[in-house]
Design a protein around this motif. Sequence first.
Motif, mmCIF file in Angstrom:
data_model
loop_
_atom_site.group_PDB
_atom_site.id
_atom_site.type_symbol
_atom_site.label_atom_id
_atom_site.label_comp_id
_atom_site.label_asym_id
_atom_site.label_seq_id
_atom_site.Cartn_x
_atom_site.Cartn_y
_atom_site.Cartn_z
ATOM 1 N N SER A 44 0.829 -1.212 0.000
ATOM 2 C CA SER A 44 0.000 0.000 0.000
ATOM 3 C C SER A 44 0.863 1.262 0.000
ATOM 4 O O SER A 44 0.450 2.291 -0.533
ATOM 5 C CB SER A 44 -0.993 -0.010 1.156
ATOM 6 N N LEU A 45 2.075 1.172 0.526
ATOM 7 C CA LEU A 45 2.949 2.350 0.500
ATOM 8 C C LEU A 45 3.509 2.619 -0.897
ATOM 9 O O LEU A 45 3.693 3.772 -1.289
ATOM 10 C CB LEU A 45 4.109 2.178 1.480
ATOM 11 N N ILE A 46 3.785 1.551 -1.641
ATOM 12 C CA ILE A 46 4.327 1.773 -2.995
ATOM 13 C C ILE A 46 3.237 2.282 -3.935
ATOM 14 O O ILE A 46 3.515 3.008 -4.874
ATOM 15 C CB ILE A 46 4.994 0.492 -3.580
ATOM 16 N N ALA A 47 2.005 1.885 -3.668
ATOM 17 C CA ALA A 47 0.903 2.339 -4.523
ATOM 18 C C ALA A 47 0.016 3.312 -3.744
ATOM 19 O O ALA A 47 -1.098 2.973 -3.376
ATOM 20 C CB ALA A 47 0.088 1.123 -4.978
ATOM 21 N N PRO A 48 0.510 4.511 -3.458
ATOM 22 C CA PRO A 48 -0.254 5.430 -2.610
ATOM 23 C C PRO A 48 -1.449 6.021 -3.367
ATOM 24 O O PRO A 48 -1.410 6.120 -4.591
ATOM 25 C CB PRO A 48 0.760 6.530 -2.287
ATOM 26 N N SER A 49 -2.478 6.390 -2.612
ATOM 27 C CA SER A 49 -3.669 6.917 -3.276
ATOM 28 C C SER A 49 -3.454 8.339 -3.788
ATOM 29 O O SER A 49 -4.117 8.773 -4.719
ATOM 30 C CB SER A 49 -4.854 6.872 -2.321
ATOM 31 N N ASN A 50 -2.471 9.070 -3.229
ATOM 32 C CA ASN A 50 -2.275 10.462 -3.676
ATOM 33 C C ASN A 50 -1.395 10.574 -4.936
ATOM 34 O O ASN A 50 -1.170 11.661 -5.436
ATOM 35 C CB ASN A 50 -1.688 11.320 -2.550
ATOM 36 N N GLY A 51 -0.867 9.433 -5.414
ATOM 37 C CA GLY A 51 -0.092 9.450 -6.657
ATOM 38 C C GLY A 51 1.289 10.081 -6.548
ATOM 39 O O GLY A 51 1.982 10.236 -7.537
ATOM 40 N N GLU A 52 1.707 10.454 -5.343
ATOM 41 C CA GLU A 52 3.043 11.049 -5.180
ATOM 42 C C GLU A 52 4.082 9.961 -5.018
ATOM 43 O O GLU A 52 3.921 9.067 -4.192
ATOM 44 C CB GLU A 52 3.061 11.940 -3.927
ATOM 45 N N ASN A 53 5.150 10.043 -5.793
ATOM 46 C CA ASN A 53 6.197 9.038 -5.654
ATOM 47 C C ASN A 53 7.372 9.584 -4.855
ATOM 48 O O ASN A 53 7.683 10.754 -4.916
ATOM 49 C CB ASN A 53 6.695 8.601 -7.028
ATOM 50 N N MET A 54 8.002 8.664 -4.152
ATOM 51 C CA MET A 54 9.206 9.051 -3.423
ATOM 52 C C MET A 54 10.398 9.005 -4.372
ATOM 53 O O MET A 54 10.380 8.298 -5.359
ATOM 54 C CB MET A 54 9.453 8.065 -2.276
ATOM 55 N N ARG A 55 11.444 9.748 -4.043
ATOM 56 C CA ARG A 55 12.680 9.664 -4.840
ATOM 57 C C ARG A 55 13.482 8.439 -4.446
ATOM 58 O O ARG A 55 14.219 7.875 -5.235
ATOM 59 C CB ARG A 55 13.537 10.906 -4.607
ATOM 60 N N GLY A 56 13.371 8.055 -3.194
ATOM 61 C CA GLY A 56 14.159 6.940 -2.687
ATOM 62 C C GLY A 56 13.282 5.792 -2.219
ATOM 63 O O GLY A 56 12.115 5.694 -2.593
ATOM 64 N N ALA A 57 13.883 4.938 -1.414
ATOM 65 C CA ALA A 57 13.194 3.729 -0.973
ATOM 66 C C ALA A 57 12.723 3.840 0.472
ATOM 67 O O ALA A 57 13.277 4.605 1.268
ATOM 68 C CB ALA A 57 14.140 2.537 -1.098
ATOM 69 N N ILE A 58 11.707 3.032 0.766
ATOM 70 C CA ILE A 58 11.237 2.879 2.138
ATOM 71 C C ILE A 58 12.124 1.840 2.821
ATOM 72 O O ILE A 58 12.500 0.841 2.206
ATOM 73 C CB ILE A 58 9.772 2.401 2.126
ATOM 74 N N LEU A 59 12.437 2.095 4.079
ATOM 75 C CA LEU A 59 13.231 1.150 4.854
ATOM 76 C C LEU A 59 12.303 0.612 5.934
ATOM 77 O O LEU A 59 11.800 1.387 6.753
ATOM 78 C CB LEU A 59 14.380 1.942 5.480
ATOM 79 N N MET A 60 12.022 -0.682 5.891
ATOM 80 C CA MET A 60 11.032 -1.223 6.830
ATOM 81 C C MET A 60 11.594 -2.377 7.642
ATOM 82 O O MET A 60 12.206 -3.290 7.082
ATOM 83 C CB MET A 60 9.800 -1.700 6.046
#
Length: 261
Positions: A102-118
């Motif tokens: 769900s974080l990679i496909a956000p509803s607001n359409g904004e993409n991150m420049r980098g990666a999520i660290l989980m």
Amino acid sequence: MYSIRMRANKDDKHISGAEMLVTEGQITGSAVRLLERALHHEKGKPGSVNISIEALKGQVNNVTSLPVTFLSSKDVEEGRNTASKILKCHGIPEGCIKKAFSLIAPSNGENMRGAILMDMKGRRLEPDERRGIRASRMGITEKASLELFNSLSTKGLSDCYTKVKEALVLATKVSSVRGTIAELCWSDDPSYTTGYVASKKYGYMRVPNLKPEGDSSGGRVFFVNDINPVDYINEIEKSPVLINRFGGIKDSSEIYNITGG
Ligand code: WAQ
Ligand code: MG
């Protein structure tokens, strides 16, 4: 060796980026190639382009790429299901996997420049959650690139060569850093719907249909365990890794046996 990086923005939004590790003699040619890319991206003409070139100080770590496995899926449901199963095989809890999707496909359409660290509790460890963390200072030799190209050609996939190459370089570096369990990725390019799950344990597994055609969301999650975030991020961003051999193509039967198809 030199690190050479390109970043293109449009209306303050990131549209494309790429990087290489090159010898002194390759700097000019590589800079031109990166500039060409910045100017011809499917997301549009950039308002600004940055190219930075830096002589590397530390020692370059030479590695063999992860082996590549080609999986199949008939639609987005099956693609995401396959990727989830593979992540589960790494011992990643289901809640973390759901959250990652769900974080990679956000509803607001904004993409991150980098990666999520989980981490394994689903907690995010990036200091800046809008930016994420950027893997950097990695590249591949011409010889290893050619080996990859020839392998992709035998699969009829030479069109995807640049995408696969860059993703494989990034995934190989990320998987080589202590604490990485696995990575999940798909592109933010609307027409590129194939993504991957990668890890040291099983290699680079390409999974088609991780998003619908035309969808401009995309991103990366690095699943980690037992890390010191400052040291981990420093290594992901700064320590130079050069792929000097292609790890080959690996049959899909192993992973299908483990995931149960
Ligand atoms: N470090 C960390 N995250 C990054 C980086 C980086 N250097 N570069 C991109 N990302 C994140 C960022 O959130 C982007 O929006 C997202 O990944 C997607 O980046 O085998 O092209 O460059 O055919 O669009 C997969 C290839 C292609 C699969 C992935 O990613 C295959 C791709 P993109
Ligand atoms: Mg992209």
